[in-house]
Design a protein around this motif. Structure first.
Motif, PDB file in Angstrom:
ATOM      1  N   ARG A 130       0.831  -1.205   0.000  1.00  0.00           N
ATOM      2  CA  ARG A 130       0.000   0.000   0.000  1.00  0.00           C
ATOM      3  C   ARG A 130       0.862   1.249   0.000  1.00  0.00           C
ATOM      4  O   ARG A 130       0.556   2.230  -0.655  1.00  0.00           O
ATOM      5  CB  ARG A 130      -0.923   0.013   1.224  1.00  0.00           C
ATOM      6  CG  ARG A 130      -2.058  -0.979   1.160  1.00  0.00           C
ATOM      7  CD  ARG A 130      -3.103  -0.644   2.181  1.00  0.00           C
ATOM      8  NE  ARG A 130      -2.576  -0.706   3.531  1.00  0.00           N
ATOM      9  CZ  ARG A 130      -2.589  -1.788   4.303  1.00  0.00           C
ATOM     10  NH1 ARG A 130      -3.114  -2.900   3.829  1.00  0.00           N
ATOM     11  NH2 ARG A 130      -2.094  -1.760   5.511  1.00  0.00           N
ATOM     12  N   THR A 152      -3.263   7.187  -6.081  1.00  0.00           N
ATOM     13  CA  THR A 152      -3.950   6.043  -6.662  1.00  0.00           C
ATOM     14  C   THR A 152      -5.406   5.948  -6.212  1.00  0.00           C
ATOM     15  O   THR A 152      -6.292   5.626  -6.985  1.00  0.00           O
ATOM     16  CB  THR A 152      -3.219   4.740  -6.298  1.00  0.00           C
ATOM     17  OG1 THR A 152      -1.875   4.827  -6.738  1.00  0.00           O
ATOM     18  CG2 THR A 152      -3.876   3.544  -6.969  1.00  0.00           C
ATOM     19  N   TYR A 153      -5.675   6.235  -4.950  1.00  0.00           N
ATOM     20  CA  TYR A 153      -7.019   6.085  -4.402  1.00  0.00           C
ATOM     21  C   TYR A 153      -7.437   7.347  -3.644  1.00  0.00           C
ATOM     22  O   TYR A 153      -6.604   8.084  -3.118  1.00  0.00           O
ATOM     23  CB  TYR A 153      -7.093   4.903  -3.441  1.00  0.00           C
ATOM     24  CG  TYR A 153      -6.880   3.562  -4.093  1.00  0.00           C
ATOM     25  CD1 TYR A 153      -7.926   2.895  -4.734  1.00  0.00           C
ATOM     26  CD2 TYR A 153      -5.632   2.961  -4.064  1.00  0.00           C
ATOM     27  CE1 TYR A 153      -7.732   1.668  -5.338  1.00  0.00           C
ATOM     28  CE2 TYR A 153      -5.427   1.718  -4.660  1.00  0.00           C
ATOM     29  CZ  TYR A 153      -6.479   1.087  -5.298  1.00  0.00           C
ATOM     30  OH  TYR A 153      -6.272  -0.132  -5.894  1.00  0.00           O
ATOM     31  N   TYR A 156      -9.897   8.252  -0.393  1.00  0.00           N
ATOM     32  CA  TYR A 156     -10.591   7.627   0.737  1.00  0.00           C
ATOM     33  C   TYR A 156     -11.603   8.623   1.299  1.00  0.00           C
ATOM     34  O   TYR A 156     -11.240   9.734   1.696  1.00  0.00           O
ATOM     35  CB  TYR A 156      -9.596   7.215   1.819  1.00  0.00           C
ATOM     36  CG  TYR A 156      -8.650   6.127   1.364  1.00  0.00           C
ATOM     37  CD1 TYR A 156      -8.977   4.782   1.516  1.00  0.00           C
ATOM     38  CD2 TYR A 156      -7.439   6.437   0.755  1.00  0.00           C
ATOM     39  CE1 TYR A 156      -8.127   3.779   1.086  1.00  0.00           C
ATOM     40  CE2 TYR A 156      -6.577   5.446   0.322  1.00  0.00           C
ATOM     41  CZ  TYR A 156      -6.932   4.116   0.484  1.00  0.00           C
ATOM     42  OH  TYR A 156      -6.080   3.122   0.047  1.00  0.00           O
ATOM     43  N   GLN A 160     -12.906   3.264  -0.566  1.00  0.00           N
ATOM     44  CA  GLN A 160     -11.649   3.397  -1.292  1.00  0.00           C
ATOM     45  C   GLN A 160     -12.013   3.525  -2.765  1.00  0.00           C
ATOM     46  O   GLN A 160     -12.444   2.569  -3.399  1.00  0.00           O
ATOM     47  CB  GLN A 160     -10.748   2.180  -1.064  1.00  0.00           C
ATOM     48  CG  GLN A 160      -9.455   2.228  -1.872  1.00  0.00           C
ATOM     49  CD  GLN A 160      -8.594   0.993  -1.672  1.00  0.00           C
ATOM     50  OE1 GLN A 160      -7.743   0.945  -0.814  1.00  0.00           O
ATOM     51  NE2 GLN A 160      -8.829  -0.029  -2.474  1.00  0.00           N
ATOM     52  N   PRO A 172     -10.900   4.319  -6.548  1.00  0.00           N
ATOM     53  CA  PRO A 172      -9.796   4.528  -7.495  1.00  0.00           C
ATOM     54  C   PRO A 172      -9.972   5.860  -8.217  1.00  0.00           C
ATOM     55  O   PRO A 172     -11.063   6.176  -8.703  1.00  0.00           O
ATOM     56  CB  PRO A 172      -9.925   3.347  -8.469  1.00  0.00           C
ATOM     57  CG  PRO A 172     -10.744   2.329  -7.731  1.00  0.00           C
ATOM     58  CD  PRO A 172     -11.670   3.104  -6.850  1.00  0.00           C
ATOM     59  N   ARG A 201     -19.107   8.292 -10.264  1.00  0.00           N
ATOM     60  CA  ARG A 201     -18.171   7.225 -10.635  1.00  0.00           C
ATOM     61  C   ARG A 201     -18.611   6.527 -11.912  1.00  0.00           C
ATOM     62  O   ARG A 201     -19.801   6.461 -12.227  1.00  0.00           O
ATOM     63  CB  ARG A 201     -18.061   6.208  -9.513  1.00  0.00           C
ATOM     64  CG  ARG A 201     -17.506   6.782  -8.217  1.00  0.00           C
ATOM     65  CD  ARG A 201     -17.359   5.707  -7.161  1.00  0.00           C
ATOM     66  NE  ARG A 201     -18.656   5.249  -6.667  1.00  0.00           N
ATOM     67  CZ  ARG A 201     -18.803   4.188  -5.862  1.00  0.00           C
ATOM     68  NH1 ARG A 201     -17.748   3.475  -5.512  1.00  0.00           N
ATOM     69  NH2 ARG A 201     -20.006   3.847  -5.427  1.00  0.00           N
ATOM     70  N   GLU A 214      -4.167  11.067 -13.283  1.00  0.00           N
ATOM     71  CA  GLU A 214      -4.519  11.277 -11.884  1.00  0.00           C
ATOM     72  C   GLU A 214      -4.524  12.766 -11.520  1.00  0.00           C
ATOM     73  O   GLU A 214      -4.407  13.122 -10.363  1.00  0.00           O
ATOM     74  CB  GLU A 214      -3.555  10.512 -10.978  1.00  0.00           C
ATOM     75  CG  GLU A 214      -3.645   9.008 -11.142  1.00  0.00           C
ATOM     76  CD  GLU A 214      -2.687   8.272 -10.236  1.00  0.00           C
ATOM     77  OE1 GLU A 214      -1.889   8.930  -9.557  1.00  0.00           O
ATOM     78  OE2 GLU A 214      -2.749   7.035 -10.192  1.00  0.00           O
TER      79      GLU A 214
END
Length: 240
Positions: A127, A134-135, A137, A146, A148, A166, A193
């Motif tokens: 992690r 990347t994620y 939260y 979580q 993506p 999403r 990202e």
């Protein structure tokens, strides 16, 4: 799956380790060695996560061997579980951040305790190795989600709430401000990202933008306005 090797100058000890590893579904004991030079060559050529390492060996102590493996500039992070019949080596072993120290002869239960520690550390390491971008939260509906970043279509502000639209699932509505959300989202880095605020009520991922017409963004079948105070920064980052 944790890729492991074992180094011990006593073949019976290696047989015990092999037998124990076969009973654990998350350890792949790929090879065993009685010679330090052969083990070192293997580590230089093949990715390895965990090393079962005897301390008291004739040619080189396990402590010195482990120091050699970690001092190389190209060395990959390597977990180690020391195994030895001499308890006096325990303190020195733990100063090297060993996952655990098994005093021979050890039971399967004690072995399992050690490898469970290794698995926990391995999961944490994986992690950590992933970038924070990347994620995302977020807490909503008494759950921690979580999400993506690649799954986010856009984020919509609704007073004190945000709606995270999403691609793969229904939107998540969470209690959070736009400012707090922007602090969690990457504005630089990989193109896939990067997020930017384009309106007081909208944050969008740059790679999701399909087209820009006048002061309107076309994205996921939706028209999103570009606010006057965000216009200059948006066009600069979008390359227009």
């Amino acid at each position: 799956m944790i890729r492991a090797i074992a180094l011990d100058d006593e073949p019976p000890a290696l047989r015990v380790l092999s037998h124990f590893c076969q009973q654990v579904n998350f350890i792949d004991l790929q090879k065993t060695f009685t010679r330090t030079d052969e083990a070192l060559r293997h580590l230089e050529q093949f990715p390895t996560d965990l090393l079962f390492l005897d301390i008291n060996m004739p040619s080189m102590s396990g402590i010195d061997f482990y120091r050699v493996t970690t001092q190389k500039p190209s060395a990959q992070p390597l977990m180690v579980i020391f195994t030895t019949a001499y308890a006096e080596f325990a303190v020195e072993g733990f100063t090297l951040n060993a996952v655990d120290y098994l005093l021979k002869p050890f039971t399967f239960e004690r072995f399992l305790q050690a490898v469970n520690k290794a698995e926990g550390f391995h999961q944490w390491q994986q992690r950590t190795d992933k970038t924070d971008e990347t994620y995302l939260y977020v807490r909503a509906d008494y759950k921690l989600y979580q999400v993506p970043l690649s799954d986010i279509l856009y984020i919509e502000g609704l007073d004190d709430y945000l709606k995270i639209h999403r691609q793969s699932d229904k939107p998540i509505v969470c209690r959070m401000t736009m400012k707090a959300m922007l602090q969690q989202l990457p504005e630089t880095g990989r193109a896939t990202e990067r997020f930017i605020r384009v309106h007081r009520s909208y944050i969008v991922p740059l790679n999701r933008i399909e087209a820009v017409q006048s002061k309107t963004i076309l994205l996921a079948g939706r028209e999103i306005p570009i606010g006057a105070s965000y216009e200059a920064d948006f066009f600069r980052q979008f390359g227009l």
